[in-house]
Design a protein around this motif. Structure first.
Motif, mmCIF file in Angstrom:
data_model
loop_
_atom_site.group_PDB
_atom_site.id
_atom_site.type_symbol
_atom_site.label_atom_id
_atom_site.label_comp_id
_atom_site.label_asym_id
_atom_site.label_seq_id
_atom_site.Cartn_x
_atom_site.Cartn_y
_atom_site.Cartn_z
ATOM 1 N N MET A 82 15.031 6.881 8.639
ATOM 2 C CA MET A 82 13.603 6.864 8.360
ATOM 3 C C MET A 82 13.350 5.878 7.224
ATOM 4 S SD MET A 82 10.764 9.827 7.524
ATOM 5 C CE MET A 82 11.884 11.104 7.855
ATOM 6 N N ARG A 83 12.232 5.176 7.303
ATOM 7 C CA ARG A 83 11.841 4.213 6.259
ATOM 8 C C ARG A 83 11.086 4.952 5.156
ATOM 9 N NH1 ARG A 83 11.054 -1.463 7.432
ATOM 10 N NH2 ARG A 83 10.217 -1.386 5.334
ATOM 11 N N ASP A 84 11.808 5.462 4.185
ATOM 12 C CA ASP A 84 11.202 6.215 3.079
ATOM 13 C C ASP A 84 10.225 5.378 2.263
ATOM 14 O OD1 ASP A 84 12.675 8.444 3.806
ATOM 15 O OD2 ASP A 84 14.262 8.066 2.355
ATOM 16 N N ASP A 85 10.424 4.060 2.219
ATOM 17 C CA ASP A 85 9.557 3.206 1.416
ATOM 18 C C ASP A 85 8.131 3.144 1.958
ATOM 19 O OD1 ASP A 85 10.755 1.779 3.615
ATOM 20 O OD2 ASP A 85 9.940 -0.068 2.768
ATOM 21 N N LEU A 86 7.928 3.562 3.213
ATOM 22 C CA LEU A 86 6.589 3.524 3.808
ATOM 23 C C LEU A 86 5.861 4.863 3.717
ATOM 24 C CD1 LEU A 86 7.408 1.480 7.032
ATOM 25 C CD2 LEU A 86 6.467 0.632 4.875
ATOM 26 N N LEU A 87 6.601 5.925 3.450
ATOM 27 C CA LEU A 87 6.001 7.260 3.440
ATOM 28 C C LEU A 87 4.923 7.378 2.364
ATOM 29 C CD1 LEU A 87 9.107 9.551 3.956
ATOM 30 C CD2 LEU A 87 7.499 8.675 5.658
ATOM 31 N N GLY A 88 3.792 7.908 2.752
ATOM 32 C CA GLY A 88 2.684 8.118 1.819
ATOM 33 C C GLY A 88 1.766 6.920 1.655
ATOM 34 N N LEU A 89 2.180 5.767 2.140
ATOM 35 C CA LEU A 89 1.323 4.584 2.008
ATOM 36 C C LEU A 89 0.128 4.684 2.942
ATOM 37 C CD1 LEU A 89 3.840 1.577 1.990
ATOM 38 C CD2 LEU A 89 2.655 2.613 0.049
ATOM 39 N N TYR A 132 5.589 9.558 8.828
ATOM 40 C CA TYR A 132 6.883 9.283 9.444
ATOM 41 C C TYR A 132 6.964 7.803 9.766
ATOM 42 C CZ TYR A 132 10.572 8.770 12.871
ATOM 43 O OH TYR A 132 11.686 8.330 13.522
ATOM 44 N N ALA A 133 8.122 7.202 9.538
ATOM 45 C CA ALA A 133 8.377 5.812 9.910
ATOM 46 C C ALA A 133 9.805 5.720 10.424
ATOM 47 C CB ALA A 133 8.193 4.887 8.707
ATOM 48 N N SER A 134 9.971 5.237 11.642
ATOM 49 C CA SER A 134 11.312 5.120 12.219
ATOM 50 C C SER A 134 12.160 4.155 11.396
ATOM 51 C CB SER A 134 11.223 4.650 13.669
ATOM 52 O OG SER A 134 10.643 3.358 13.734
#
Length: 71
Positions: free
Chosen positions: A1-8, A46-48
Motif C-alpha cells: 500500500m502507498r502510505d504516502d498517499l493516505l489522507g491526502l 487506500y492506495a495500491s
C-alpha cells in the motif's frame, strides 16, 4: 500500500501520481446512509502498491469550516 498517499485530498494524490507517470482509477466509498452527502473533501483511504487504484471517502474538512488546524 502507498502510505504516502493516505489522507491526502484526492486532487493532491492524483498530482503526485501524475508526476510519477501513473494514471489511477478512483473508487469512492461511503456510509450506506450517506449516499447523497456532498459536503467535505474526498481523501485517500487506500492506495495500491503501484498507485493505480485509489479508494477515497468524503471527510468533513475543519479548515474549510473556518476552524484552524492543530499541529
Amino acid at each position: 500500500m502507498r502510505d504516502d498517499l493516505l489522507g491526502l485530498p484526492l486532487e493532491r494524490a492524483l498530482d503526485v501520481l501524475r508526476a510519477e507517470g501513473v494514471s489511477a482509477s478512483v473508487t469512492q466509498t461511503r456510509a450506506p446512509k450517506r449516499t447523497d452527502e456532498t459536503r467535505g473533501v474526498l481523501r485517500v483511504v487506500y492506495a495500491s502498491d503501484d498507485g493505480e487504484r485509489l479508494t477515497v471517502a468524503r471527510f468533513l474538512d475543519p479548515i474549510a469550516d473556518g476552524q484552524q488546524e492543530i499541529i
